[in-house]
Motif scaffolding. Structure first.
Motif, PDB file in Angstrom:
ATOM      1  N   SER A 234     -17.549 -25.915  22.313  1.00  0.00           N
ATOM      2  CA  SER A 234     -18.276 -25.056  23.233  1.00  0.00           C
ATOM      3  C   SER A 234     -19.235 -24.186  22.420  1.00  0.00           C
ATOM      4  CB  SER A 234     -17.246 -24.200  23.987  1.00  0.00           C
ATOM      5  OG  SER A 234     -17.895 -23.283  24.810  1.00  0.00           O
ATOM      6  N   PRO A 235     -20.411 -24.719  22.099  1.00  0.00           N
ATOM      7  CA  PRO A 235     -21.321 -24.038  21.172  1.00  0.00           C
ATOM      8  C   PRO A 235     -21.790 -22.671  21.675  1.00  0.00           C
ATOM      9  CG  PRO A 235     -22.014 -26.315  21.555  1.00  0.00           C
ATOM     10  CD  PRO A 235     -20.937 -26.011  22.547  1.00  0.00           C
ATOM     11  N   ARG A 236     -21.901 -21.737  20.763  1.00  0.00           N
ATOM     12  CA  ARG A 236     -22.492 -20.434  21.093  1.00  0.00           C
ATOM     13  C   ARG A 236     -23.965 -20.453  20.691  1.00  0.00           C
ATOM     14  NH1 ARG A 236     -18.462 -16.268  21.842  1.00  0.00           N
ATOM     15  NH2 ARG A 236     -16.504 -16.740  20.816  1.00  0.00           N
TER      16      ARG A 236
ATOM     17  N   ASN B  66     -22.656 -25.122  14.909  1.00  0.00           N
ATOM     18  CA  ASN B  66     -21.954 -25.754  16.033  1.00  0.00           C
ATOM     19  C   ASN B  66     -21.957 -27.278  15.853  1.00  0.00           C
ATOM     20  OD1 ASN B  66     -21.759 -23.270  17.477  1.00  0.00           O
ATOM     21  ND2 ASN B  66     -23.758 -23.571  18.408  1.00  0.00           N
ATOM     22  N   ALA B  67     -23.134 -27.795  15.538  1.00  0.00           N
ATOM     23  CA  ALA B  67     -23.290 -29.253  15.431  1.00  0.00           C
ATOM     24  C   ALA B  67     -22.436 -29.804  14.290  1.00  0.00           C
ATOM     25  CB  ALA B  67     -24.758 -29.607  15.218  1.00  0.00           C
TER      26      ALA B  67
ATOM     27  N   PRO C  92     -10.221 -23.272  15.602  1.00  0.00           N
ATOM     28  CA  PRO C  92     -10.017 -21.835  15.769  1.00  0.00           C
ATOM     29  C   PRO C  92     -11.230 -21.174  16.394  1.00  0.00           C
ATOM     30  CG  PRO C  92     -10.630 -22.309  13.505  1.00  0.00           C
ATOM     31  CD  PRO C  92     -10.525 -23.640  14.216  1.00  0.00           C
ATOM     32  N   VAL C  93     -10.963 -20.108  17.115  1.00  0.00           N
ATOM     33  CA  VAL C  93     -12.053 -19.193  17.459  1.00  0.00           C
ATOM     34  C   VAL C  93     -12.214 -18.319  16.212  1.00  0.00           C
ATOM     35  CG1 VAL C  93     -10.632 -17.305  18.424  1.00  0.00           C
ATOM     36  CG2 VAL C  93     -12.874 -17.797  19.410  1.00  0.00           C
TER      37      VAL C  93
ATOM     38  N   ARG D 119     -10.306 -19.568  24.699  1.00  0.00           N
ATOM     39  CA  ARG D 119     -11.773 -19.483  24.808  1.00  0.00           C
ATOM     40  C   ARG D 119     -12.418 -20.739  25.395  1.00  0.00           C
ATOM     41  NH1 ARG D 119     -17.063 -20.204  23.368  1.00  0.00           N
ATOM     42  NH2 ARG D 119     -17.218 -21.165  21.329  1.00  0.00           N
ATOM     43  N   CYS D 120     -11.823 -21.912  25.088  1.00  0.00           N
ATOM     44  CA  CYS D 120     -12.461 -23.165  25.535  1.00  0.00           C
ATOM     45  C   CYS D 120     -11.976 -23.652  26.900  1.00  0.00           C
ATOM     46  CB  CYS D 120     -12.255 -24.266  24.489  1.00  0.00           C
ATOM     47  SG  CYS D 120     -13.235 -24.018  23.011  1.00  0.00           S
ATOM     48  N   ILE D 121     -11.135 -22.874  27.572  1.00  0.00           N
ATOM     49  CA  ILE D 121     -10.626 -23.327  28.889  1.00  0.00           C
ATOM     50  C   ILE D 121     -11.807 -23.492  29.835  1.00  0.00           C
ATOM     51  CG2 ILE D 121      -9.268 -22.633  30.917  1.00  0.00           C
ATOM     52  CD1 ILE D 121      -7.407 -21.108  28.956  1.00  0.00           C
TER      53      ILE D 121
END
Ligand code: ADP
Length: 246
Positions: free
Chosen positions: A142-144, A151-152, A180-181, A244-246
C-alpha cells in the motif's frame, strides 16, 4: 529454544529491526551473525549477543561473497538468512528523486537479494533445508505518496519472495517476507521527511493499533517464519503493521 544451534545471518543487524531480529534469534538459541555495512554497529550488537559480526555491503558482490565465505568457514553452514538491510530515499515527488538515490535504493533493497541468493541457495540446496526471511514493507503493498521508488523496491521484494519460494520449495528451502509499518528507527525520519509532533501524529493515525512497529515485533515474527513452527509456510508476505494494510 525454537532456533537452537541454527546458524542465522541477519543483514542490517546493527540497528533497528535487524538488531531486534538478531536479539530474538540469539534468545531462541541461534548462532547469530550480525552483518552490517556499519561494522561498528554490527560489532556492538554481536558483542551483546555473543554472536559473530561481519562488516558487509549487501549491494556489493565481492562483499557478499566474502560474508558468506566467512560464515561458512566458521560454522560450516547457513540455516537461516534474514535479508533485512534496506535504505530509502528522502521523500519527494517521483520525478525529482535523483538517479543516484534511485540506483542506491534498488541496489540495497533489490539487487542484494540476487547477490545473496547466488551465494546461499547452492549451500541450502546441498543441505536440503533452509529458511529465508526478506524484510519488505507495507510500502510494497500500500504505497504512500512521495516514497515512490522505495515503495516499488519493496513491491519487487514481495514478488521476489514468491518467485524464490515457488522455485526453492522442492529443495526444502522456505522463503517468506515480513511487511512492517515504519518503526521507531533511524529510517522513520527518512519516511516522514521531518520529525515533528504533527507529522508523527498524522503518520500514527494511519496505523489502527496506534503505534509503530518495534524491533521486538519484528524479532517475534521473523523467529516464527524462520522456525520449524512455520514448516508449511512459504511464499507469504506477512504484515506486521498494526492493521495499516487492512
Ligand atoms: P530499519 O527501520 O529498517 O530497521 P535502520 O536504518 O535502523 O532501519 O536499519 C537499517 C540497517 O541496514 C542499518 O544498520 C544500516 O547500516 C544497514 N544497511 C544499510 N545499507 C546497507 C548495506 N548496503 N549493506 C549492509 N547493511 C546496510
Amino acid at each position: 529454544m525454537r532456533l537452537q544451534d541454527k546458524v542465522a545471518i541477519v543483514t542490517g543487524g546493527g540497528s533497528g529491526f535487524g538488531a531486534g531480529i538478531a536479539r530474538k534469534f540469539a534468545a531462541e538459541g541461534a548462532r547469530v551473525v550480525v552483518a552490517d555495512i556499519n561494522g561498528e554497529a554490527a560489532a556492538g550488537i554481536a558483542d551483546q549477543l555473543g554472536g559473530m559480526a561481519v562488516q558487509a555491503d549487501v549491494s556489493d558482490a565481492d562483499s557478499v561473497r566474502a560474508m558468506v565465505a566467512d560464515v561458512t568457514q566458521r560454522f560450516g553452514r547457513i540455516d537461516i538468512m534474514v535479508n533485512n538491510a534496506g535504505v530509502t530515499h528522502l521523500p519527494g515527488p517521483m520525478e525529482e528523486i535523483t538517479e543516484d538515490d534511485f540506483d542506491r535504493v534498488m541496489a540495497v533493497n533489490c539487487k542484494s537479494i540476487y547477490l545473496i541468493a547466488r551465494e546461499i541457495v547452492p549451500l541450502m540446496k546441498q543441505a536440503g533445508t533452509g529458511a529465508i526471511v526478506n524484510v519488505a514493507s507495507t510500502a510494497g503493498v500500500s504505497p504512500r505518496p512521495n516514497l515512490n521508488w522505495y515503495n516499488a523496491s519493496k513491491g519487487w521484494l514481495i514478488t521476489a519472495t514468491k518467485a524464490m519460494a515457488v522455485e526453492l520449495a522442492p529443495f526444502g528451502i522456505r522463503v517468506n517476507a515480513l511487511n512492517p509499518v515504519a518503526g521507531e528507527t533511524p529510517l522513520l525520519k527518512s519516511f516522514m521527511g521531518q520529525d515533528t509532533p504533527e507529522i508523527r501524529a498524522k503518520f500514527l493515525s494511519t496505523i489502527p493499533i496506534g503505534r509503530f512497529s518495534t524491533p521486538e515485533d519484528m524479532g517475534n515474527a521473523a523467529c516464527f517464519l524462520a522456525s520449524d513452527e512455520a514448516s508449511m509456510i512459504t511464499g507469504v508476505a506477512m504484515e506486521v503493521d498494526g492493521g495499516r494494510c487492512i
